[in-house]
Enzyme design. Structure first.
Site, PDB file in Angstrom:
ATOM      1  N   HIS A 162       0.844  -1.192   0.000  1.00 16.27           N
ATOM      2  CA  HIS A 162       0.000   0.000   0.000  1.00 16.27           C
ATOM      3  C   HIS A 162       0.884   1.247   0.000  1.00 16.27           C
ATOM      4  CE1 HIS A 162      -3.770  -2.112   0.546  1.00 16.27           C
ATOM      5  NE2 HIS A 162      -3.225  -2.832   1.520  1.00 16.27           N
ATOM      6  N   CYS A 217      -0.598   1.936  -5.189  1.00  7.79           N
ATOM      7  CA  CYS A 217      -1.334   3.128  -5.597  1.00  7.79           C
ATOM      8  C   CYS A 217      -0.374   4.320  -5.710  1.00  7.79           C
ATOM      9  CB  CYS A 217      -2.444   3.431  -4.591  1.00  7.79           C
ATOM     10  SG  CYS A 217      -3.732   2.168  -4.498  1.00  7.79           S
TER      11      CYS A 217
END
Length: 496
Positions: free
Chosen positions: A233, A275
């Site tokens: 992440h 991301c």
């Protein structure tokens, strides 16, 4: 007027005649059937049906049907036309080959920084890249694998000790895996120390050569190509480690700058699969660093699909596309699907078909073009890349320069493999120290499956013994010679 109309109507009515059908007798029908059969027989006998102008079309139809029957099974059928147009022509002798760099060794650092069961896919991402490297000939001594959570042995994993990227009937990515850092040992500090070679007391010089234990600390110098792969992440200019700390883009830039000053790399391929991944390369300024991100600033990196047996999303889209395309390219060019490298003496140290594809597949096509065109990365997600700091462009660099062992290393390992294969036939090697060490590590790696999954044979034997014991107890309780039984019968007779 009415009289005239009646006369006209009567005229038309009288002129109608009923439709009469000629009656077909059985003899006429039999004659027609005999004539048609005779005509077909004569046409087949004299070749009238095989007209010259139909032969090419019949041959083309037969060839198409045969090709359909022999069509290989691919992960994505869209890959086939791209492979035949881009990669297969490069197998021709007169094709322009990609030129490998001037390095002598390849090293990889693979990080999955996410904890918890619902991040199953991040471990799969890391292991997908790991298995590609192993098929390319890289050994565990040259790969530093960091997994922040022990997903294979998680209590929620219905298939203990295994990781499946395409369902339970497919490839197990945990096969022959050696993990260097796991759990709380996966930190920003550990990651940076690996890149800079700053060992903690007791770690320096530890490796797995000769069957020994310890972590991989590959030697880096100015002739080493380094692959750095991060999955987990992240966000704008940061990458999370276990939800407790963050690796910033300036940390990555600083580490690469120090590596450049210390002469610890020839070229670096930095891949971030998270991301806003490409923002991690914003501050890199040293030469010969290729940067790739699975998403741009403000964009997300999406999961590919979930598995009903596992109960989680099993892999992210970008990593799946890269590995699927390489696997499909191997299947199309070699005619058979690839297999993982076995950790057995005498087994091939690399997959020749995979290396052949990697040598003809450039970085831009593999990591940027294919995921962008065939990937379906998700809404508004695009792959970012940069090679402006490098002496070569990404479309000039073969994938084998980072995902496979160098040609010198492959040749030396092939020689060692032949020696090990001949020695393995000797019974003395079965009790050698190296074999014992390998067996111990294999047992330790499979411990989670052994301790938590009862053996069917033992279970059946124990169940049978318990059943026999209960049966014997019952038989003993119902025996007429049992004192309890005699006392009960005597009491019943006394009171009646």
């Amino acid at each position: 007027m009415k009289i005239k109309m009646r006369r006209i109507q009567a005229t038309f009515t009288n002129t109608r005649r009923p439709l009469r059908l000629h009656r077909v007798t059985p003899s006429v029908f039999a004659f027609a059937l005999l004539a048609s059969c005779l005509s077909f027989f004569l046409a087949d006998e004299h070749g009238v049906g095989d007209a010259p102008w139909t032969a090419p079309y019949q041959a083309q139809a037969q060839g198409t049907a045969q090709r359909r029957r022999q069509r290989p099974t691919l992960h994505n059928q869209k890959h086939e036309s791209t492979i035949r147009n881009i990669i297969q022509p490069r197998f021709q002798p007169d094709s322009k080959a990609l030129v490998s760099g001037n390095h002598t060794k390849n090293v990889a650092v693979i990080v999955s920084s996410s904890r918890y069961w619902f991040n199953y896919r991040h471990v799969t991402n890391a292991l997908s890249i790991y298995q590609l490297l192993k098929r390319g000939g890289m050994t565990d001594d040259d790969i530093v694998l960091m997994l922040a959570d022990d997903i294979p042995c998680n209590m929620r994993n219905p298939f203990r000790g295994k990781i499946f990227p395409r369902g339970t009937g497919g490839e197990d990515l945990m096969e022959n895996v050696e993990i260097d850092y796991s759990g709380t040992d996966v930190t920003v500090d550990a990651f940076l120390r690996v890149l800079l070679g700053r060992h903690l007391p007791g770690e320096e010089g530890s490796n797995r050569k000769g069957g020994g234990g310890g972590r991989s600390w590959p030697e880096l110098n100015e002739n080493t190509n380094v692959l750095v792969y991060l999955t987990g992440h992240g966000g704008d200019n940061f990458f999370k480690f276990q939800d407790g700390e963050e690796l910033m883009s300036n940390d990555v830039a600083s580490a690469f700058s120090q590596m450049y000053e210390l002469g610890r790399y020839n070229e670096i391929l930095f891949i971030s699969d998270t991301c806003q991944a490409f923002t991690m390369a914003d501050e890199i300024e040293v030469p010969n660093v290729f940067s790739v991100g699975s998403s741009l600033k403000g964009q997300n990196s999406y999961a590919s699909h979930s598995d009903t047996d596992v109960g989680q999303s099993v892999i992210d889209r970008y990593s799946k596309i890269v590995k699927d395309f390489v696997d499909d390219a191997v299947t199309v060019t070699s005619g058979s699907p690839p297999t993982n490298i076995r950790a057995e003496p005498g087994a091939p140290p690399f997959d020749g078909a995979t290396v052949a594809v990697m040598e003809r597949f450039n970085l831009h096509d593999a990591l940027v073009r294919i995921p962008s065109n065939h990937g379906e990365l998700g809404p508004n997600s695009k792959v970012g890349h940069a090679d402006h700091l490098c002496s070569r462009r990404m479309n000039q660099v073969p994938l084998s320069d980072f995902f496979a062992a160098s040609s010198v290393e492959r040749e030396s390992r092939m020689g060692q493999s032949r020696v090990e294969a001949s020695l393995w036939m000797d019974d003395a090697l079965m009790v050698a120290e190296g074999r014992d060490q390998r067996q111990k590590k294999d047992d330790a790696r499979k411990e989670c499956a052994i301790d938590t999954e009862p053996n069917d044979e033992n279970l059946n034997r124990n169940g049978k013994e318990e059943k026999d014991s209960i049966s014997r107890k019952n038989e003993k309780g119902m025996s007429p010679s049992d004192p309890k039984f005699l006392a009960m019968v005597g009491g019943f007779m006394l009171f009646t």
